[in-house]
Structures are given as C-alpha cells and as structure tokens.
Design an enzyme around this catalytic site. Structure first.
Site, PDB file in Angstrom:
ATOM      1  N   LYS A 110       0.828  -1.211   0.000  1.00 44.51           N
ATOM      2  CA  LYS A 110       0.000   0.000   0.000  1.00 44.51           C
ATOM      3  C   LYS A 110       0.863   1.262   0.000  1.00 44.51           C
ATOM      4  O   LYS A 110       0.514   2.267   0.630  1.00 44.51           O
ATOM      5  CB  LYS A 110      -0.954   0.018   1.204  1.00 44.51           C
ATOM      6  CG  LYS A 110      -2.016  -1.071   1.145  1.00 44.51           C
ATOM      7  CD  LYS A 110      -3.068  -0.867   2.209  1.00 44.51           C
ATOM      8  CE  LYS A 110      -4.192  -1.886   2.060  1.00 44.51           C
ATOM      9  NZ  LYS A 110      -5.265  -1.682   3.055  1.00 44.51           N
ATOM     10  N   HIS A 112      -5.811  -7.357  11.061  1.00 47.10           N
ATOM     11  CA  HIS A 112      -5.357  -5.971  11.150  1.00 47.10           C
ATOM     12  C   HIS A 112      -5.336  -5.465  12.589  1.00 47.10           C
ATOM     13  O   HIS A 112      -4.669  -4.476  12.895  1.00 47.10           O
ATOM     14  CB  HIS A 112      -6.215  -5.056  10.275  1.00 47.10           C
ATOM     15  CG  HIS A 112      -5.464  -3.873   9.739  1.00 47.10           C
ATOM     16  ND1 HIS A 112      -4.456  -3.982   8.799  1.00 47.10           N
ATOM     17  CD2 HIS A 112      -5.554  -2.551  10.024  1.00 47.10           C
ATOM     18  CE1 HIS A 112      -3.968  -2.793   8.525  1.00 47.10           C
ATOM     19  NE2 HIS A 112      -4.609  -1.899   9.264  1.00 47.10           N
ATOM     20  N   ARG A 140      -1.817  -5.384  13.844  1.00 44.28           N
ATOM     21  CA  ARG A 140      -1.049  -4.199  13.430  1.00 44.28           C
ATOM     22  C   ARG A 140      -1.395  -3.005  14.325  1.00 44.28           C
ATOM     23  O   ARG A 140      -0.500  -2.287  14.787  1.00 44.28           O
ATOM     24  CB  ARG A 140      -1.341  -3.878  11.965  1.00 44.28           C
ATOM     25  CG  ARG A 140      -0.619  -2.626  11.424  1.00 44.28           C
ATOM     26  CD  ARG A 140      -0.787  -2.567   9.923  1.00 44.28           C
ATOM     27  NE  ARG A 140      -0.447  -1.263   9.365  1.00 44.28           N
ATOM     28  CZ  ARG A 140       0.790  -0.862   9.059  1.00 44.28           C
ATOM     29  NH1 ARG A 140       1.817  -1.661   9.292  1.00 44.28           N
ATOM     30  NH2 ARG A 140       1.003   0.333   8.542  1.00 44.28           N
ATOM     31  N   HIS A 147       4.206   4.094   7.624  1.00 43.70           N
ATOM     32  CA  HIS A 147       3.197   5.059   7.179  1.00 43.70           C
ATOM     33  C   HIS A 147       3.855   6.203   6.408  1.00 43.70           C
ATOM     34  O   HIS A 147       4.815   6.801   6.904  1.00 43.70           O
ATOM     35  CB  HIS A 147       2.450   5.662   8.372  1.00 43.70           C
ATOM     36  CG  HIS A 147       1.524   4.710   9.038  1.00 43.70           C
ATOM     37  ND1 HIS A 147       1.175   4.820  10.370  1.00 43.70           N
ATOM     38  CD2 HIS A 147       0.848   3.634   8.572  1.00 43.70           C
ATOM     39  CE1 HIS A 147       0.335   3.854  10.684  1.00 43.70           C
ATOM     40  NE2 HIS A 147       0.125   3.122   9.621  1.00 43.70           N
TER      41      HIS A 147
END
Length: 211
Positions: A82, A163, A166, A189
């Site tokens: 991503k 998730h 995470r 990120h």
C-alpha cells in the site's frame, strides 16, 4: 486436536466506537491458544508474534519470503505494501526462538511432501516463509479463519481479525513512550495522520511535562 478452519464471512466495517485493536493480554492469550494445535500451532504462533511485533498487514505476512529473515544478523526485512515505507527491523530473542523452531518444522513438512506418493517437489513453494498444509504460501483467507478460531479458543471478548494485530503494535509502541515519528517509520506510514491515532490519546507523552 487441530484447529478447525471455517471460511470467514466478509468482514464488515466496525461500528463507530468499537475497539479495533487487541490489548497485550489478548495477544498473549491468542499465542497461548496456538499451543493446543499440534499440526500448525508453531507456524501460527510464529506468524501471530511477527505480525504483532512488526505491525505487519496480513498480506505482508503471508507474502514473506525466506530471504527476508536473517537469523545470524537478527534482522527482518519488512516489505510494506500500500505504498508503505519498507524497513529493516531487529528480531528479538523470542522471535528468533520461534522462527528457528518454525523453520525446522517447515523443513520437516517439505521432506514429508517430497516423500508423498504422487507428490512433486515442483509443486512446493520453497521460498514462502509461512506454508499452508498443501505446501503453498499461506493465504490471508486461511489465516483470517485461523485467527478467528484462536480468538474463540482464547475466550476473547471480541472476534479478532489480522489488522487488529497491526493496530495492537502501534498502541503498544505508544504505551512504551515511542514518539509519533518513530512509530510512523516503524509501521511504514507515509502519512503521519495514520500514526497519530496511536499517540493522540496516550498519557505517556505528557509525563515529562512540569518536572
């Protein structure tokens, strides 16, 4: 008995205000639940711990290759998806112990498959770190179902999904006093707004004020 794997239902968006992460205690209970699975428990325990400690998305974890792990140098090459920033992260003692155990078990699986009548070595994935019972890379669908079942066995109050591991990593790092920028780099990120959720409500960041 081996953990039964059911086909997961499509995950719905969590209602507003519902907790979207696991606590440290819940992660520990998930890890403990894997010990009752003699067939894949070691693999699953190793995978859950790595996903939590390194904030891995399920696709990142299932796509992990053997050459991303360097036990001699005690490092893990984390390949983010991503558009995330990939990093090299240290492996801790518990992670190394589980990885060594799983890699030995993985090699035993490969030898068994090669000896199987009609089985072909060409059908096996020699590069995937986490293998399925068929010798292919573990799929995110299979792990999603396994994690849900472990959550039931562990008696968790809410059904876990990958998730949440995470998010658990992000909140655990914030609880240790890590600053937002460091957590941003660790989780890969690009936009710090995705990281602020972990530190914005954490009182640890204010502890050095008024001293």
């Amino acid at each position: 008995m081996p953990v039964a794997v059911a086909t997961p239902k499509k995950r719905q968006r969590a209602p507003e205000g519902e907790r979207k992460h696991l606590t440290l205690l819940e992660v520990d209970r998930l890890l403990a639940a894997t010990k009752d699975n003699p067939r894949t428990g070691l693999r699953d325990r190793c995978l859950i711990l790595l996903m939590f400690r390194h904030g891995l998305r399920v696709t990142e974890a299932c796509a992990m290759r053997m050459d991303q792990v360097d036990l001699e140098s005690k490092i893990l090459q984390v390949q983010r998806l991503k558009g995330g920033l990939s990093t090299t992260q240290p492996l801790r003692t518990e992670e190394i112990r589980l990885l060594k155990g799983w890699m030995a078990e993985r090699e035993r699986w490969l030898r068994q498959w090669r000896r199987k009548e009609g089985g072909t070595a060409a059908a096996l994935d020699r590069h995937a770190l986490f293998l399925s019972a068929r010798g292919t890379a573990l799929s995110r669908k299979t792990f999603w179902a396994l994690l849900r079942r472990y959550g039931e066995l562990a008696g968790l109050a809410l059904p876990p999904h990958p998730h949440m591991l995470r998010h658990a990593c992000g909140f655990a790092l914030a609880d240790q006093g890590a600053d937002t920028r460091l957590i941003q780099d660790y989780l890969g990120h690009r936009n710090i707004q995705h990281t602020v959720r972990y530190t914005a409500t954490n009182p640890v960041r204010f502890e050095k004020l008024w001293r």
